[in-house]
Design a protein around this motif. Structure first.
Motif, PDB file in Angstrom:
ATOM      1  N   ASP A  92       0.878  -1.168   0.116  1.00  0.00           N
ATOM      2  CA  ASP A  92       0.034  -0.052  -0.182  1.00  0.00           C
ATOM      3  C   ASP A  92       1.063   1.241  -0.054  1.00  0.00           C
ATOM      4  O   ASP A  92       1.512   1.718   1.033  1.00  0.00           O
ATOM      5  N   ASN A 143       0.485   4.295  -0.512  1.00  0.00           N
ATOM      6  CA  ASN A 143       0.209   5.443   0.336  1.00  0.00           C
ATOM      7  C   ASN A 143       0.435   5.468   1.684  1.00  0.00           C
ATOM      8  O   ASN A 143       1.062   6.248   2.527  1.00  0.00           O
ATOM      9  N   LYS A 144       0.134   4.162   2.139  1.00  0.00           N
ATOM     10  CA  LYS A 144       0.614   4.040   3.944  1.00  0.00           C
ATOM     11  C   LYS A 144       2.149   3.941   3.734  1.00  0.00           C
ATOM     12  O   LYS A 144       2.930   4.465   4.841  1.00  0.00           O
TER      13      LYS A 144
END
Lengths: 438, 438
Positions: B18, B20-21
């Motif tokens: 992920d 964005n994480k």
């Protein structure tokens, strides 16, 4: 006539290259430039400056063996005459890998040094034994902790963090490598309050402690900064070696005013070692060159925690930092006879003159990993934790205790699962993060 | 309240992360350490130290498009508060890529700087225009030559090589980067005889010449070595920047005693830029950081010759070294509004305060490649050759002439094939090595 040489070993990937030709091209191209064109009289003169191909081991891909991915490569070892370069790491690196680093898929995987080249280096001023002596801890694995967070915090907050870590029984505390000169916690003030906290904790624990303060700023002012830190009471220095260059570490460590151990941080190392095809392997980068340049303590990613390095590479770093066998560092070539004398009678029983550097496998370490660390590194290591201490369910002090208990349990030859029954801090750590004993 | 930030852009490869994480993890992890756990009151305090995710561009592999190899990656841009680090390159690099470099497949692909950070740097002392002024050559592409071979040669041989190169009409002559302090051709003597040869040649050619002598040895003695070289008459310095560190270049270039241009050699760069997955991209390594640290002239592998770098990367280096547009170097973040102000009205019309650095695409260059070089670099480049000058069928002097003729022919807008009919040296070069006009 005898000449001395340093050697470099490269791994080259190429689907169809004539690796013997390539090796010869390196040996000539990176030394005298051209050879076959030279008149015979000149050759006699230039022979002592000529690089020599020591070995070319070609690994052909074996499609029949069932290996899924297999590429053709060769390990090429070249000897470079000491005559060609000065006794410093930049000169050696530029000679053996300056231009060559840009020549296709090639990685520098090993370096060995002549007696003559090695004699230009003092190596670690304290080394593993010197650090143990300063702490008064002759055999057990040491424990280090890292501040939980430092940026944006003021002196009282840092002092409090320091004190709690010290109370937990750690032997060393290091600055975060991203803590630079700043108005909230300037170098000398930081050293003063932290060393004061160390003294206060020592009254409770009876334990000595080294605080490695981060040495930063412009290169030509580092020596002055280090003097200021030491004057203020610092008893160790942390240094981002790869952001400054190995030679700066060497300059600092050999300087008589630097009377404290230097801890080398591996920041930026990941730009150099992880690729199979390019860069410099970890045993050279974080092993041999760090020790040669005088790092008393060397941090590197561990194979256990959050920033993972393959175990084999870790063991190669350990070997480079700890070996006492001169043959691991030395290269001998009897030029006239072209006989390689390494790993034979003469050198294998001799001790390396460099003090050893303390290996510190780091990142993502919790008490439940201590059995693995000690299995791989024995007692000659520093167990290093940040979150594994501060994130302990019972707090920072308990976090330190849990690690010390894990170390003690292992040294007592006990299973930590059993040992934890009598040690609530260790027990809580294992419940939080688990236990890996093999 | 306004705070200033520098930004770093990374390319991360991961099959399923992920991103964005991950970006948020970087922005927090490399600055304040933790965020969500902080009490609200503390957050207000710490906000100005917190990194910010500027953009996350995910590239999903598109198996339907017929691309044979396609991997999932993301370009992640993070802004780091200037408050967190000092105004030096080691501090910036350790902050943005110290620990992160070791965290999987991630490459640093761009850096942008705040006004405040940039203001800490003087950049090139001479720059492209200053070098042209010293030589009295206002517009045409310059020509540089490299000694044929240097190791094992004595002063008279070096002098002779130098003289022949100078007679050929080159504007600059550089030492080989592997020539270190040595008893045959020690620094000051070397400078004396070479500058004497330059003066002698100037009487014949009427042309000025810069000789870049290789600055080597222990880091803390480099300034003294440079002073000695300049005292002996050196009018330029060659420096293996990456073997010493960008900050050493910066220290040297900003020092008032260094009254000559500094030429940055890319030795060791191949350990850092070629991998897609690790390291630092060429535009940052050999472009922005070299200019920021004050290199007046920057060598890098060309896309034409023997050591090949993709053309796109070459053009990115050129842009980094030559751009006068502040927006290419600057990062502006209006913190309160979280509005990115780069490439907009305010900054795009402003000139970058750093002087530009002369780009020198190098390695394997012969006269027949000059049309390609000038097509890509225009006049603002130094054509650099070693073998392409010394290996000329009619000798070293003719080798220089052939290059000058190639440059003149291109500037006259002629096809070199035609131009060579009237210029025997160029003609011989083209017959020996060929001609590529597009």
């Amino acid at each position: 006539m005898f000449h001395s040489y340093c050697s470099a070993t490269y791994r080259c990937y190429d689907e169809k290259a004539d690796f013997n030709k390539k090796a010869l091209g390196i040996a000539v191209g990176l030394t005298v430039g051209s050879w076959t064109d030279l008149p015979e009289a000149k050759k006699a003169d230039m022979e002592r400056h000529l690089g020599k191909v020591i070995s070319v081991d070609v690994h052909e891909p074996d499609s029949s063996s069932g290996e899924t991915v297999s590429e053709r490569y060769a390990d090429i070892r070249i000897a470079y005459p000491d005559l060609n370069f000065s006794r410093d790491i930049p000169a050696l690196l530029v000679t053996v890998f300056g231009k060559l680093s840009m020549d296709g898929r090639i990685k520098l995987i090993d370096l060995s040094f002549s007696e003559e080249f090695l004699s230009g280096f003092q190596g670690p001023k304290f080394g593993l034994e010197g650090v143990r002596k300063l702490l008064g801890v002759p055999d057990r694995p040491l424990l280090m902790s890292i501040f939980k967070s430092v940026i944006g915090h003021d002196l009282p907050t840092l002092r409090e963090q320091f004190y709690l870590q010290a109370l937990g029984g750690v032997d060393l505390i290091k600055d975060d490598e991203i803590l630079f000169e700043n108005p909230l916690t300037p170098l000398e003030k930081r050293v003063e309050v932290c060393m004061e906290a160390a003294a206060q904790a020592e009254q409770e624990t009876g334990q000595k402690l080294l605080y490695a303060v981060n040495l930063t700023g412009p290169t030509f002012s580092l020596l002055d900064q280090a003097r200021k830190a030491i004057q203020a009471g610092a008893n160790a220095l942390l240094f981002n070696v790869l952001a400054y260059g190995f030679d700066v570490l060497n300059e600092l460590s050999r300087h008589p005013d630097i009377k404290v151990p230097i801890m080398a941080h591996p920041a930026m190392a990941g730009a150099l070692y992880p690729s199979a095809y390019h860069g410099i392997s970890a045993n050279v980068l974080l092993g041999k060159l760090m020790r040669l340049a005088g790092a008393d303590i060397v941090l590197f990613p561990s194979p256990y925690g959050s920033v993972v390095m393959p175990r084999e590479e870790n063991m190669a770093i350990k070997q480079a930092l700890l070996t006492e066998n001169k043959a691991d560092y030395m290269f001998n070539l009897q030029n006239g006879e072209r006989t390689i004398k390494e790993n034979t009678h003469s050198s294998s029983h001799q001790a390396l003159s460099l003090r050893s550097s303390f290996p510190v496998p780091s990142a993502g370490i919790h008490p439940g990993l201590v059995p693995l660390i000690l299995k791989d590194f024995g007692n000659q290591t520093i167990v290093n934790a940040g979150g594994g201490i501060h994130g302990h369910p019972m707090g920072t002090v308990a976090g330190g205790h849990a690690f010390r208990q894990a170390i003690d349990g292992c040294l007592a030859g006990q299973s930590l699962k059993t040992y934890a029954l009598q040690h609530p801090e260790l027990n809580a750590a294992i419940e939080a993060w688990g236990l890996r004993e093999s």
